[in-house]
Motif scaffolding. Structure first.
Motif, PDB file in Angstrom:
ATOM      1  N   LEU A 141       0.818  -1.219   0.000  1.00  0.00           N
ATOM      2  CA  LEU A 141       0.000   0.000   0.000  1.00  0.00           C
ATOM      3  C   LEU A 141       0.852   1.268   0.000  1.00  0.00           C
ATOM      4  O   LEU A 141       0.380   2.346   0.361  1.00  0.00           O
ATOM      5  CB  LEU A 141      -0.933  -0.011   1.224  1.00  0.00           C
ATOM      6  N   GLN A 172      -7.521  -5.661  -0.419  1.00  0.00           N
ATOM      7  CA  GLN A 172      -7.636  -5.099  -1.766  1.00  0.00           C
ATOM      8  C   GLN A 172      -6.451  -5.437  -2.677  1.00  0.00           C
ATOM      9  O   GLN A 172      -6.677  -5.946  -3.778  1.00  0.00           O
ATOM     10  CB  GLN A 172      -7.960  -3.613  -1.657  1.00  0.00           C
ATOM     11  N   GLU A 208     -13.553  -0.599   3.964  1.00  0.00           N
ATOM     12  CA  GLU A 208     -12.822   0.095   2.898  1.00  0.00           C
ATOM     13  C   GLU A 208     -13.442  -0.277   1.574  1.00  0.00           C
ATOM     14  O   GLU A 208     -14.020  -1.363   1.428  1.00  0.00           O
ATOM     15  CB  GLU A 208     -11.353  -0.319   2.914  1.00  0.00           C
ATOM     16  N   PHE A 248      -1.306   5.904   0.193  1.00  0.00           N
ATOM     17  CA  PHE A 248      -1.802   5.004  -0.866  1.00  0.00           C
ATOM     18  C   PHE A 248      -2.732   5.673  -1.860  1.00  0.00           C
ATOM     19  O   PHE A 248      -3.242   5.017  -2.772  1.00  0.00           O
ATOM     20  CB  PHE A 248      -2.478   3.772  -0.245  1.00  0.00           C
ATOM     21  N   GLY A 280     -12.204   8.900   4.784  1.00  0.00           N
ATOM     22  CA  GLY A 280     -11.044   9.287   3.986  1.00  0.00           C
ATOM     23  C   GLY A 280     -11.109   8.600   2.625  1.00  0.00           C
ATOM     24  O   GLY A 280     -11.656   7.502   2.502  1.00  0.00           O
ATOM     25  N   ALA A 303     -10.378   4.825  -3.927  1.00  0.00           N
ATOM     26  CA  ALA A 303     -10.552   3.983  -2.738  1.00  0.00           C
ATOM     27  C   ALA A 303     -10.998   4.876  -1.592  1.00  0.00           C
ATOM     28  O   ALA A 303     -10.834   6.105  -1.637  1.00  0.00           O
ATOM     29  CB  ALA A 303      -9.252   3.276  -2.389  1.00  0.00           C
ATOM     30  N   GLY A 305     -11.990   4.761   2.976  1.00  0.00           N
ATOM     31  CA  GLY A 305     -12.022   4.012   4.233  1.00  0.00           C
ATOM     32  C   GLY A 305     -13.003   4.674   5.198  1.00  0.00           C
ATOM     33  O   GLY A 305     -12.980   5.888   5.380  1.00  0.00           O
TER      34      GLY A 305
HETATM   35  C1  2NL Z   1      -9.519   6.591   6.610  1.00  0.00           C
HETATM   36  C2  2NL Z   1      -8.794   6.513   5.335  1.00  0.00           C
HETATM   37  C3  2NL Z   1      -8.615   5.284   3.331  1.00  0.00           C
HETATM   38  C4  2NL Z   1      -8.023   3.933   1.454  1.00  0.00           C
HETATM   39  C5  2NL Z   1      -8.415   4.054   2.771  1.00  0.00           C
HETATM   40  C6  2NL Z   1      -7.043   2.321  -0.125  1.00  0.00           C
HETATM   41  C7  2NL Z   1      -6.906   1.003  -0.453  1.00  0.00           C
HETATM   42  C8  2NL Z   1      -6.137   0.682  -1.551  1.00  0.00           C
HETATM   43  C9  2NL Z   1      -5.549   1.638  -2.290  1.00  0.00           C
HETATM   44  C10 2NL Z   1      -5.735   2.935  -1.931  1.00  0.00           C
HETATM   45 CL1  2NL Z   1      -5.899  -0.929  -1.979  1.00  0.00          CL
HETATM   46  N1  2NL Z   1      -6.464   3.258  -0.858  1.00  0.00           N
HETATM   47  N2  2NL Z   1      -7.813   2.670   0.954  1.00  0.00           N
HETATM   48  C11 2NL Z   1      -7.867   5.081   0.699  1.00  0.00           C
HETATM   49  C12 2NL Z   1      -8.071   6.318   1.285  1.00  0.00           C
HETATM   50  C13 2NL Z   1      -8.444   6.433   2.596  1.00  0.00           C
HETATM   51  O1  2NL Z   1      -9.018   5.329   4.647  1.00  0.00           O
HETATM   52  O2  2NL Z   1      -9.483   7.585   7.261  1.00  0.00           O
HETATM   53  N3  2NL Z   1     -10.227   5.543   7.001  1.00  0.00           N
HETATM   54  C14 2NL Z   1     -10.988   5.507   8.200  1.00  0.00           C
END
Ligand code: 2NL
Length: 335
Positions: A141, A172, A208, A248, A280, A303, A305
């Motif tokens: 990632l 993922q 996610e 990521f 996010g 993506a 989350g």
């Molecule tokens: C947050 C932020 C995020 C992602 C998760 C992700 C997964 C792959 C590639 C790129 Cl495989 N990104 N996941 C992307 C942006 C934010 O979570 O604050 N979560 C509670």
């Protein structure tokens, strides 16, 4: 006079039927058959009746006397049988107390609600292990060694190369390694971080999401996440995309909604900003695609989350995340 004896019979039998214990029966027996009882008085008054009524009145009264004596005896033995069975005072005809029904944990309910929204939008569910390799949790990632996100204070290490996953993202790259686009998946599940206060627990839940295809743009990200927020909260909820950073994704954006408490006026919940951060997101960083062997000239993706506890707290106005894990049935039973 004839009517009178019929009335006495009706009233006496009704009272016997309603008597709930032997004492009541005894009182009734005195009332009807005692020395100053209703029937005794009736018999005594027969002499004052006209000649032609006396024989039948006497006969009827004596028949009733016999019937009542038998009825008292029978009612008493019934009550004694109930007593012997230990059922005194219990009305066996009352409806039973309803059994308490269980319910799903509020986090389970909210996780299902969020998953259902994305399932309706065409996403599939992808799951992966809670104990994960350093590679899938970080390296794949684009979180290299010595990145601050790997800090010992956040990550539970099982061994040098094995961790408790700190997000559900690892499912993922695992899916992408074995599938060519289009990919549209969400990954719900438990994650672990070494953190504990009123907004953090060492175990919490995330969902996610990932969407990869030709021509996926930031507009698709905004469309999907706006639809999600409108379905989860309500259609009137305003939202904004605020620039942010994740290793990521590039560009990255955090999604804020108008404060559910003060509607944007500014309050304690939103730290007087009128906005609440809910998730996010961002466009998948090309380095992540290279790690899984996707052609970055052909494919783009976004993506996101979502913290499930945070969504549940905002939806239900809960101020302390630890309430979800204290297992107080008075709290959990409200959902
Ligand atoms: C947050 C932020 C995020 C992602 C998760 C992700 C997964 C792959 C590639 C790129 Cl495989 N990104 N996941 C992307 C942006 C934010 O979570 O604050 N979560 C509670």
């Amino acid at each position: 006079m004839q009517n009178n004896i019929i009335d006495i019979e009706k009233e006496a039998f009704e009272s016997i039927e309603q008597a709930g214990d032997p004492d009541q029966l005894e009182q009734l027996s005195i009332k009807y058959l005692g020395r100053k009882g209703v029937l005794t008085k009736f018999l005594r008054n027969i002499s004052s009746l006209p000649d032609d009524e006396r024989p039948s009145a006497g006969k009827n009264a004596n028949i009733l006397k016999g019937k009542l004596e038998a009825a008292f005896k029978e009612a008493l033995s019934k009550l004694e049988a109930v007593d012997a069975a230990g059922l005194t005072g219990i009305d066996v005809t009352l409806p039973g107390r309803p059994a308490k029904r269980g319910s799903f944990h509020p986090i389970t309910q909210v996780a299902k609600e969020i998953s259902d929204i994305f399932l309706r939008l065409g996403f599939d569910i992808a799951e992966s292990p809670e104990v994960e390799t350093d590679y899938y949790n970080f390296e794949a990632l684009n979180i290299p060694k010595y990145h601050p996100a790997r800090d010992m204070q956040d990550t539970f290490y099982v061994s040098e190369n094995i961790v408790l996953r700190t997000h559900t993202s690892p499912s993922q790259p695992r899916v992408m390694e074995s599938t060519q686009p289009p990919v549209r998946i969400i990954s719900p599940g438990k994650v672990f971080r070494c953190d504990s206060d009123i907004t953090h627990t060492p175990m919490f839940y995330q969902i996610e999401g990932l969407m990869v295809d030709k021509n996926i743009s930031f507009g698709d990200l905004k469309g999907i996440l706006t639809t999600f927020v409108h379905q989860f909260f309500d259609k009137e909820t305003s939202l904004r995309f605020r620039p942010s950073f994740f290793p990521f994704t590039e560009p990255s954006a955090e999604v804020d909604i108008r404060c559910v408490m003060c509607k944007g006026e500014g309050c304690r919940i939103c730290s007087k900003t009128g906005w609440l951060e809910v998730l996010g997101s961002g466009m998948v960083h090309p380095a992540v695609f290279e790690n899984v062997g996707y052609d970055t000239d052909q494919y783009t993706g976004f993506a996101f989350g979502i913290g499930i506890e945070r969504m549940a707290m905002l939806k239900y106005g809960i101020d302390d995340i630890r309430k979800f894990y204290e297992n107080d049935i008075r709290f959990l039973g409200q959902f």
